[in-house]
Scaffold this active site. Structure first.
Site, PDB file in Angstrom:
ATOM      1  N   SER A  20       0.874  -0.965  -0.048  1.00 21.01           N
ATOM      2  CA  SER A  20       0.165  -0.013   0.047  1.00 21.01           C
ATOM      3  C   SER A  20       1.026   1.336   0.120  1.00 21.01           C
ATOM      4  CB  SER A  20      -1.098   0.146   1.114  1.00 21.01           C
ATOM      5  OG  SER A  20      -1.954  -1.605   0.698  1.00 21.01           O
ATOM      6  N   LYS A  46       0.567   3.164  -3.231  1.00 19.18           N
ATOM      7  CA  LYS A  46      -0.347   4.062  -3.746  1.00 19.18           C
ATOM      8  C   LYS A  46       0.216   5.443  -3.274  1.00 19.18           C
ATOM      9  CE  LYS A  46      -4.006   1.208  -1.009  1.00 19.18           C
ATOM     10  NZ  LYS A  46      -4.773   0.560   0.184  1.00 19.18           N
ATOM     11  N   TYR A  51      -2.175  -3.275 -10.950  1.00 17.11           N
ATOM     12  CA  TYR A  51      -1.825  -3.111  -9.704  1.00 17.11           C
ATOM     13  C   TYR A  51      -1.435  -3.549  -8.906  1.00 17.11           C
ATOM     14  CZ  TYR A  51      -3.636  -1.634  -4.729  1.00 17.11           C
ATOM     15  OH  TYR A  51      -4.083  -1.624  -3.541  1.00 17.11           O
ATOM     16  N   TYR A  95      -3.897   3.657   7.816  1.00 17.71           N
ATOM     17  CA  TYR A  95      -5.227   1.946   8.031  1.00 17.71           C
ATOM     18  C   TYR A  95      -6.252   3.057   8.791  1.00 17.71           C
ATOM     19  CZ  TYR A  95      -2.628  -0.764   5.245  1.00 17.71           C
ATOM     20  OH  TYR A  95      -1.694  -1.048   4.382  1.00 17.71           O
ATOM     21  N   VAL A 146       1.070  -3.812   3.711  1.00 18.04           N
ATOM     22  CA  VAL A 146       1.232  -5.135   4.694  1.00 18.04           C
ATOM     23  C   VAL A 146       2.465  -6.249   4.229  1.00 18.04           C
ATOM     24  CG1 VAL A 146      -1.638  -5.623   4.653  1.00 18.04           C
ATOM     25  CG2 VAL A 146      -0.549  -5.855   2.676  1.00 18.04           C
TER      26      VAL A 146
END
Length: 298
Positions: free
Chosen positions: A54, A57, A182, A234, A252
């Site tokens: 993540s 992102k 992705y 998160y 993660v």
């Protein structure tokens, strides 16, 4: 500090919903710091590389913002924290227009990935890897094929998010192609030192800490840091802002990118995760660093 917090890793769990990540060693813990004048400091198992997950992102968002501009990006994703888990679909059902709340939850990140520049999915991936290579100063950056394949074959919920958004015109293109892109984006491999260097770039509002050339526009760097503060950890982002108080983004795989404005960037790796998907040892380490070095921006 690493010695002081290493025992807490026993309370965490390595991510296993992506089978290839289940091989991580819980006791691994590492930190690197890159100062805004290009000095590096590191400790722990820094020889280990890991996938961005993540954290990618933030980098995809920065890339797309600088290429396509705010108007196009924010026509597809919102600017608000959701307070929900990163994989949640519920907010898509109750918003009008139906678009993800922000680019840090999976739905928003998938929408951003679909906007990556390139005339084909292969070229989009090459362009993203080139971008990460530029930020890290390492032209040998690649993605981990084993992790990417593992994620691709188990990304059922992300496929659901994409189909839902496609129904309402948030994304265009083939769902399988976007999932493939992705998962490879998330599987790009770096190490703590390279992650700390990226943090230093954001610390300098987009400038290279060594050459001082502008790699990310100042406006984009500020937008990304705002998202990191409000959504980067998160659904624990508010707690993290109180306990540590710096822009940060976790993944993660156990990575955490943290930014201390006008001082330094921090790269952390600790694959043992807490219940919300953040590195349990990395979080505790950042709490200690916040106290020791007075890094809280608030």
């Amino acid at each position: 500090m690493i010695d002081e917090v290493r025992s807490i890793t026993a309370l965490g769990k390595v991510a296993n919903y992506i089978p290839a990540l289940a091989d991580g060693r819980k006791t691994d813990l590492a930190v690197s710091v890159c100062t805004i004048d290009g000095q590096y400091f590191q400790a722990g198992t820094v020889e280990k590389s890991f996938t961005l997950q993540s954290i990618s992102k933030v980098l995809a968002l920065a890339f797309v913002l600088d290429i396509k501009g705010e108007e196009e990006v924010f026509s597809k994703v919102g600017m608000e924290p959701s307070g929900d888990p990163y994989y949640s679909i519920s907010k898509l059902e109750f918003t009008n227009p139906t678009k993800p709340f922000n680019p840090m939850i999976n739905a928003g990140a998938l929408a951003i990935t679909s906007l990556l520049p390139g005339h084909s999915m292969k070229k989009k991936l090459e362009n993203f890897i080139d971008y990460v290579s530029c930020l890290t100063g390492n032209r040998k950056i690649e993605y981990n094929e084993k992790v990417a394949k593992s994620e691709f074959t188990t990304s059922f919920l992300n496929r659901s998010l994409l189909y839902y958004m496609k129904q309402f015109g948030v994304i265009e293109g083939n769902v399988e192609d976007i999932i493939d892109l992705y998962t490879k984006q998330c599987a790009v491999e770096i190490d703590c030192l390279q992650l700390a260097r990226i943090g230093a770039i954001f610390s300098l509002n987009g400038q290279d800490p060594e050459k001082r050339n502008q790699l990310i526009t100042k406006r984009t760097a500020k937008i990304c840091k705002a998202f990191m503060v409000t959504c980067g950890m998160y659904n624990a982002s508010g707690e993290f802002a109180i306990k540590v108080g710096v822009p940060a983004k976790s993944g993660v795989s156990g990575g955490i990118l943290a930014v201390v404005p006008n001082r330094f960037g921090i790269g952390i790796f600790g694959p043992a995760l807490d219940q919300r998907g953040n590195s349990i040892g990395g979080w505790k380490l950042l709490e200690k660093m916040a106290d020791q070095f007075d890094i809280n921006i608030f």
